[in-house]
Write an enzyme that holds these catalytic residues in place. Structure first.
Site, PDB file in Angstrom:
ATOM      1  N   GLY A 177     -18.941  38.485   4.554  1.00  0.00           N
ATOM      2  CA  GLY A 177     -17.643  39.085   4.277  1.00  0.00           C
ATOM      3  C   GLY A 177     -17.683  40.000   3.072  1.00  0.00           C
ATOM      4  N   ALA A 178     -17.266  41.252   3.256  1.00  0.00           N
ATOM      5  CA  ALA A 178     -17.220  42.229   2.167  1.00  0.00           C
ATOM      6  C   ALA A 178     -15.785  42.502   1.745  1.00  0.00           C
ATOM      7  CB  ALA A 178     -17.901  43.525   2.596  1.00  0.00           C
ATOM      8  N   ILE A 181     -12.832  38.544  -1.940  1.00  0.00           N
ATOM      9  CA  ILE A 181     -13.491  37.322  -2.390  1.00  0.00           C
ATOM     10  C   ILE A 181     -15.007  37.462  -2.345  1.00  0.00           C
ATOM     11  CG2 ILE A 181     -13.858  34.874  -1.852  1.00  0.00           C
ATOM     12  CD1 ILE A 181     -10.956  34.787  -0.867  1.00  0.00           C
ATOM     13  N   GLY A 182     -15.532  37.968  -1.228  1.00  0.00           N
ATOM     14  CA  GLY A 182     -16.978  38.111  -1.097  1.00  0.00           C
ATOM     15  C   GLY A 182     -17.568  39.047  -2.132  1.00  0.00           C
ATOM     16  N   GLU A 184     -16.172  40.061  -5.132  1.00  0.00           N
ATOM     17  CA  GLU A 184     -16.013  39.567  -6.498  1.00  0.00           C
ATOM     18  C   GLU A 184     -17.059  38.507  -6.826  1.00  0.00           C
ATOM     19  OE1 GLU A 184     -11.240  40.174  -7.504  1.00  0.00           O
ATOM     20  OE2 GLU A 184     -12.064  38.165  -7.206  1.00  0.00           O
ATOM     21  N   ASP A 309       1.213  32.474   1.356  1.00  0.00           N
ATOM     22  CA  ASP A 309       0.124  32.723   2.298  1.00  0.00           C
ATOM     23  C   ASP A 309       0.442  32.257   3.710  1.00  0.00           C
ATOM     24  OD1 ASP A 309      -1.152  33.569   0.034  1.00  0.00           O
ATOM     25  OD2 ASP A 309      -2.924  32.304   0.265  1.00  0.00           O
ATOM     26  N   HIS A 444      -5.702  60.766 -25.703  1.00  0.00           N
ATOM     27  CA  HIS A 444      -7.080  61.253 -25.560  1.00  0.00           C
ATOM     28  C   HIS A 444      -7.974  60.537 -26.569  1.00  0.00           C
ATOM     29  CE1 HIS A 444     -10.486  63.950 -24.963  1.00  0.00           C
ATOM     30  NE2 HIS A 444     -10.572  64.040 -26.296  1.00  0.00           N
TER      31      HIS A 444
END
Length: 479
Positions: A177-178, A181-182, A184, A309, A444
């Site tokens: 899984g990208a 969660i995956g 991080e 959720d 700046h």
């Protein structure tokens, strides 16, 4: 089995449930909070807080490793995995303690431990010990990580929940899984010396949908990580203290490798299966989630509300809190149901560079404003402050509505993206025009000067609206 009566029953003692309980109680209604597991939040126990503790440790290691280009010689880097995880668990427990202290202050008669199941729209059974007769219900049962049945190879296949109970760092881990969660956890563990491989079934990266930002994000992350897109896990086997993972690229190439763990980070599923929703009469979507009004959190025209959720809309803590509050307020005042405040969407992945989305996404605008929104961008490769910090990677894309000039949203992978995301989400919620945003002060040298550059380009696009322009050359999902 005993029977109790209440005016509002809240199922679930996490962020949404606790907020709904307080809102309904403040509305003057007798409210019972029902929880089958531990009272408290996913965020504090196994989510946003412990993951940021792990990421902070990884950031410290990365700073030492990358000090040389600044002329700073830090010496040999040593990572004490046990010390890292001891701090993660200790601080995690501290955050959890704050939450449980709040629950401890709720009256004992308002808390009921056990798993609730609908017997009817106004009648619940809690385990085998209590029947709850209620006038209104709030569903706030949260979600759980998805682990395909065919991957369940003993204790070596884990979820993100398990990571924060480790005593030490592993030697290697595969991550399926990208998503947020995956990525991080994968990057953090990589920077802490763990051999990490991340498999992504397609080409998506976290919550990004803009094709230009996606392209940059893929390159930036792949430059550091063993991140394999268009690759699926096809077989998982446990052998002693290791797991064997066979993966397959879309071109048919197959690889078999060994890791200490396989982390399933392919998504989360609402905890609704055991609720007995078939006894409520509610209309449900093809995922089994009750159809609800996102402004009132009411399910149909019933006295049942949903939040957090469990509704599978925006699985983020701030959203859970807002939805729980709206659900609790409306449960208390039912049938006088009123719209609550739904804030402008804001999503952040704490990778490095950070990934953030604010306001309307590119894909949403391709559906709602085809040919009616302008796009501009800025690269951070040559942005002044970013180069000073040697964090000059990433791309920001901003969107605005033709004619009105109203700022609509942004997607980015950027240094300090969490701060830029907030500023742009505030601008979108306030309904600011691009010209009004450019009237704001910019100091700046700061990374936010890159935002000003992007907005200047966006103002130019707005002032030169083509007769036939549609930025949605390809609004299909990323491959």
């Amino acid at each position: 089995m005993k029977t109790i009566k209440t005016e509002v029953a809240v199922i679930g003692g996490g962020t949404a449930g606790m907020t709904a309980y307080r809102a309904a109680s403040s509305g003057g209604k007798k409210t019972v909070l029902i929880e089958g597991n531990q009272f408290g939040t996913t965020c504090a126990r196994v989510g946003c807080m412990p993951s940021k503790l792990l990421i902070s440790a990884a950031d410290a290691a990365h700073a030492v490793r990358e000090a040389a280009p600044f002329g700073v010689q830090a010496g040999e880097l040593k990572i004490d995995g046990r010390a890292v995880m001891a701090r993660v668990r200790s601080e995690r427990d501290r955050f959890v303690g704050f939450v449980t202290e709040a629950v401890d202050d709720y009256p004992a008669e308002d808390k009921l431990h056990g798993y609730a199941r609908f017997l009817s729209p106004t009648r619940l059974q809690v385990d085998e010990h209590t029947i709850v007769e209620t006038e209104r219900v709030v569903i706030a049962t949260g979600s759980s990580p998805i682990v395909p049945e065919e991957w369940r190879a003993g204790s070596r296949v884990i979820t993100s929940d398990d990571v924060f109970y480790w005593d030490d760092l592993p030697t290697s881990i595969a991550i399926a899984g990208a998503g947020v969660i995956g990525l991080e956890l994968g990057q953090a563990l990589h920077r802490l010396g763990v051999r990490v491989t991340i498999f992504g079934r397609g080409g998506s990266v976290a919550q990004l949908g803009d094709p230009e930002v996606l392209t940059v994000a893929r390159k930036v992350l792949k430059d550091e990580l063993d991140l394999r897109f268009d690759t699926k896990v096809v077989k998982v086997e446990q052998h002693g203290e290791q797991v064997t993972v066979t993966s397959e690229h879309k071109n048919g190439e197959s690889r078999t490798e060994h890791f200490d763990f396989l982390l399933s980070a392919i998504g989360r599923k609402p905890n609704l299966d055991q609720l007995g929703l078939e006894h409520t009469g509610l209309v449900r979507d093809h995922h089994g989630v009750p159809v609800f009004n996102k402004y009132t959190m009411q399910c149909g025209d019933s006295a049942i509300f949903i939040g957090g959720d469990a509704d599978d809309e925006r699985p983020l803590l701030p959203e859970a809190a807002d939805q729980g509050r709206i659900a609790g307020d409306n449960a208390a005042r039912y049938p006088d149901v009123r719209p609550g405040l739904r804030r402008t969407p804001l999503g952040i992945a704490f990778t490095d560079p950070q990934i953030a989305t604010a306001g309307a996404s590119y894909k949403e605008l391709c559906e709602s404003h085809p040919g009616r929104f302008a796009v501009a961008q800025v690269s951070f490769e040559n942005q002044g402050r970013s180069r000073v910090m040697l964090q000059n990677k990433g791309l920001l894309r901003v969107y605005a509505e033709y004619r009105s000039g109203r700022f609509l949203g942004a997607e980015m992978i950027a240094p300090r993206g969490e701060h830029i995301g907030h500023l742009l989400a505030w601008a979108a919620q306030a309904g600011l025009s691009v010209s009004a945003m450019l009237d704001m002060p910019f100091y700046h040298p700061v990374v936010e000067e890159g935002v000003r550059t992007a907005l200047r380009h966006l103002a130019h696009e707005l002032a030169n609206e083509p007769k036939h322009d549609d930025p949605c050359v390809d609004c299909t999902p990323a491959p």
